[in-house]
Write a protein that holds these residues in place. Structure first.
Motif, PDB file in Angstrom:
ATOM      1  N   LEU A   5      31.119 134.430  36.869  1.00 14.85           N
ATOM      2  CA  LEU A   5      30.745 133.797  35.610  1.00 14.85           C
ATOM      3  C   LEU A   5      30.951 132.288  35.668  1.00 14.85           C
ATOM      4  N   ALA A   6      32.011 131.867  36.348  1.00 19.39           N
ATOM      5  CA  ALA A   6      32.272 130.435  36.462  1.00 19.39           C
ATOM      6  C   ALA A   6      31.186 129.730  37.257  1.00 19.39           C
ATOM      7  N   LEU A   7      30.651 130.395  38.286  1.00 21.65           N
ATOM      8  CA  LEU A   7      29.635 129.781  39.141  1.00 21.65           C
ATOM      9  C   LEU A   7      28.217 129.990  38.614  1.00 21.65           C
ATOM     10  N   LEU A   8      28.055 130.859  37.618  1.00 21.20           N
ATOM     11  CA  LEU A   8      26.717 131.170  37.106  1.00 21.20           C
ATOM     12  C   LEU A   8      25.944 129.938  36.648  1.00 21.20           C
ATOM     13  N   PRO A   9      26.552 129.003  35.908  1.00 23.19           N
ATOM     14  CA  PRO A   9      25.779 127.819  35.495  1.00 23.19           C
ATOM     15  C   PRO A   9      25.212 127.023  36.672  1.00 23.19           C
ATOM     16  N   ASP A  10      25.981 126.919  37.759  1.00 19.07           N
ATOM     17  CA  ASP A  10      25.485 126.183  38.920  1.00 19.07           C
ATOM     18  C   ASP A  10      24.313 126.914  39.574  1.00 19.07           C
ATOM     19  N   PHE A  11      24.396 128.238  39.672  1.00 18.27           N
ATOM     20  CA  PHE A  11      23.292 129.004  40.249  1.00 18.27           C
ATOM     21  C   PHE A  11      22.059 128.950  39.348  1.00 18.27           C
ATOM     22  N   LEU A  12      22.290 128.914  38.037  1.00 20.49           N
ATOM     23  CA  LEU A  12      21.154 128.793  37.113  1.00 20.49           C
ATOM     24  C   LEU A  12      20.448 127.452  37.285  1.00 20.49           C
ATOM     25  N   LEU A  13      21.202 126.403  37.612  1.00 25.04           N
ATOM     26  CA  LEU A  13      20.581 125.105  37.875  1.00 25.04           C
ATOM     27  C   LEU A  13      19.682 125.172  39.109  1.00 25.04           C
ATOM     28  N   ILE A  14      20.100 125.908  40.128  1.00 28.21           N
ATOM     29  CA  ILE A  14      19.265 126.073  41.321  1.00 28.21           C
ATOM     30  C   ILE A  14      17.968 126.782  40.958  1.00 28.21           C
ATOM     31  N   LEU A  15      18.070 127.871  40.203  1.00 27.14           N
ATOM     32  CA  LEU A  15      16.872 128.608  39.798  1.00 27.14           C
ATOM     33  C   LEU A  15      15.993 127.762  38.882  1.00 27.14           C
ATOM     34  N   LEU A  16      16.611 126.947  38.034  1.00 28.52           N
ATOM     35  CA  LEU A  16      15.840 126.065  37.169  1.00 28.52           C
ATOM     36  C   LEU A  16      15.055 125.052  37.994  1.00 28.52           C
ATOM     37  N   GLY A  17      15.669 124.546  39.063  1.00 28.75           N
ATOM     38  CA  GLY A  17      14.955 123.612  39.929  1.00 28.75           C
ATOM     39  C   GLY A  17      13.698 124.225  40.511  1.00 28.75           C
ATOM     40  N   GLN A  18      13.788 125.489  40.949  1.00 33.08           N
ATOM     41  CA  GLN A  18      12.604 126.164  41.474  1.00 33.08           C
ATOM     42  C   GLN A  18      11.562 126.366  40.378  1.00 33.08           C
ATOM     43  N   ALA A  19      12.022 126.738  39.172  1.00 32.31           N
ATOM     44  CA  ALA A  19      11.087 126.953  38.060  1.00 32.31           C
ATOM     45  C   ALA A  19      10.394 125.649  37.658  1.00 32.31           C
ATOM     46  N   LEU A  20      11.148 124.557  37.623  1.00 26.61           N
ATOM     47  CA  LEU A  20      10.558 123.270  37.255  1.00 26.61           C
ATOM     48  C   LEU A  20       9.505 122.826  38.260  1.00 26.61           C
ATOM     49  N   ARG A  21       9.756 123.080  39.529  1.00 27.39           N
ATOM     50  CA  ARG A  21       8.770 122.705  40.549  1.00 27.39           C
ATOM     51  C   ARG A  21       7.477 123.486  40.350  1.00 27.39           C
ATOM     52  N   ARG A  22       7.600 124.755  39.989  1.00 22.74           N
ATOM     53  CA  ARG A  22       6.416 125.595  39.797  1.00 22.74           C
ATOM     54  C   ARG A  22       5.689 125.283  38.495  1.00 22.74           C
ATOM     55  N   TRP A  23       6.443 125.019  37.430  1.00 24.95           N
ATOM     56  CA  TRP A  23       5.839 124.930  36.102  1.00 24.95           C
ATOM     57  C   TRP A  23       5.378 123.521  35.729  1.00 24.95           C
ATOM     58  N   LEU A  24       6.133 122.510  36.106  1.00 24.42           N
ATOM     59  CA  LEU A  24       5.821 121.158  35.645  1.00 24.42           C
ATOM     60  C   LEU A  24       4.852 120.409  36.557  1.00 24.42           C
ATOM     61  N   HIS A  25       4.669 120.885  37.791  1.00 26.32           N
ATOM     62  CA  HIS A  25       3.720 120.260  38.729  1.00 26.32           C
ATOM     63  C   HIS A  25       3.958 118.749  38.840  1.00 26.32           C
ATOM     64  N   LEU A  26       5.216 118.392  39.083  1.00 26.27           N
ATOM     65  CA  LEU A  26       5.567 116.977  39.176  1.00 26.27           C
ATOM     66  C   LEU A  26       5.151 116.356  40.503  1.00 26.27           C
ATOM     67  N   GLY A  27       4.859 117.186  41.475  1.00 28.99           N
ATOM     68  CA  GLY A  27       4.401 116.670  42.766  1.00 28.99           C
ATOM     69  C   GLY A  27       5.539 116.488  43.752  1.00 28.99           C
ATOM     70  N   ASP A  28       5.181 116.553  45.029  1.00 34.30           N
ATOM     71  CA  ASP A  28       6.197 116.431  46.076  1.00 34.30           C
ATOM     72  C   ASP A  28       6.900 115.072  46.041  1.00 34.30           C
ATOM     73  N   HIS A  29       6.159 114.020  45.631  1.00 37.39           N
ATOM     74  CA  HIS A  29       6.766 112.683  45.631  1.00 37.39           C
ATOM     75  C   HIS A  29       7.946 112.615  44.665  1.00 37.39           C
ATOM     76  N   PHE A  30       7.863 113.336  43.551  1.00 36.98           N
ATOM     77  CA  PHE A  30       8.970 113.332  42.592  1.00 36.98           C
ATOM     78  C   PHE A  30      10.210 113.979  43.197  1.00 36.98           C
TER      79      PHE A  30
END
Length: 302
Positions: A5-30
């Motif tokens: 539970l203590a590490l869950l927020p950090d792992f959620l940030l990793i998953l959020l990073g993958q989701a943001l790359r897929r959903w926001l289409h910010l581009g490789d340069h970002f």
């Protein structure tokens, strides 16, 4: 489990990073720019700030570094066995040399995030000391195995590695007994606050699991088992041999249980290796570590 539970927020940030790359289409340069910001500015500031202000117990720090080195060497030896376990027709020499580093290299971003969650600033300082000390050993082994396929200078890489430089600068500042002026301490503190969150987002954005690694999933399972199971087990044994306990024991185990960093992929690409297989292993190992890392820490912490 409290550790999970203590590490869950950090792992959620990793998953959020993958989701943001897929959903926001910010581009490789970002994302490339974000990785450079974290690597060259934010994490060096975090390391220097923690080490410069830490109250390091040097008599315990030496066994901590020795434990980390011993666990890494176990990873190298077991990773090297893949050359004999899997024939060249299955695992080419180039692919082996590239994937070999995934048996022992470590993700400093995740390590520092875990250390901060477990033991705050003292944990960051201890993990920073370990990662800074282990970068040369990891690079010696990885570059040496890939040397026949490229011309990267090991000493040049180490001399300009910002994490190594920040670690050395922080340790020197600490040993000289120099204090940090309040404005400088606040400035570094602000950078450090941003480092972990943005670093974990960058880790998540780099995840790639397309295709299959060279040598198939059997070889991938071997390298993953070495890094996420055998190396932490070795760290427990070595740490107990040296009598480590408390926060330093936790940091030694957390370091050993870290997944491989994206720098392994960069090295394989720059030296003409099998970058695609390394990227697959890094991604699979990072996701698997979301389960194995809390399990290891929960096992020893009760």
């Amino acid at each position: 489990m409290p550790v999970a539970l203590a590490l869950l927020p950090d792992f959620l940030l990793i998953l959020l990073g993958q989701a943001l790359r897929r959903w926001l289409h910010l581009g490789d340069h970002f994302w490339t720019g974000l990785e450079k910001l974290v690597y060259f500015v934010l994490f060096p500031a975090l390391l220097f700030n923690a080490l410069a202000r830490a109250d390091l117990a040097w008599t315990t720090a030496a066994p901590l570094v020795a434990t980390a080195a011993g666990a890494m060497i176990v990873g190298m030896l077991l990773g090297g066995l893949a050359r004999w376990l899997f024939p060249p027709s299955m695992l080419s020499p180039v692919s082996f040399a590239s994937q070999f580093q995934c048996a022992f290299r470590f993700n400093s971003y995740i390590g520092l995030a875990v250390a901060a969650k477990l033991h705050g600033g003292a944990g960051i300082a201890a993990m920073g000391l370990v990662t800074g000390a282990m970068v040369p050993l990891a690079n010696f082994a990885a570059v040496g195995m890939l040397a026949r396929h490229g011309g990267v200078s090991l000493w040049r890489e180490l001399a300009k590695n910002p994490l190594v430089l920040a670690t050395l600068a922080g340790l020197l500042w600490n040993m000289l007994g120099l204090g940090l002026p309040a404005p400088l301490a606040q400035f570094l503190g602000r950078l450090a606050e941003a480092a972990i969150a943005l670093g974990l987002l960058a880790v998540g954005a780099a995840l790639r699991l397309r295709g299959a690694p060279g040598g198939g999933h059997g070889t991938a399972a071997w390298f993953l088992a070495v890094k996420l199971l055998a190396v932490p087990l070795a760290a427990i044994g070595i740490a107990r041999f040296f009598g480590l306990s408390g926060p330093y024991f936790d940091i030694a185990l957390a370091f050993a249980a870290l997944p491989t960093a994206s720098s392994a992929y960069i090295l394989a690409q720059r030296m003409g290796g099998d970058g695609a297989s390394v990227a697959w292993l890094i991604s699979a190992g990072t996701l698997a570590a979301m389960l194995t890392l809390p399990l290891w820490l929960g096992l020893v912490r009760g």
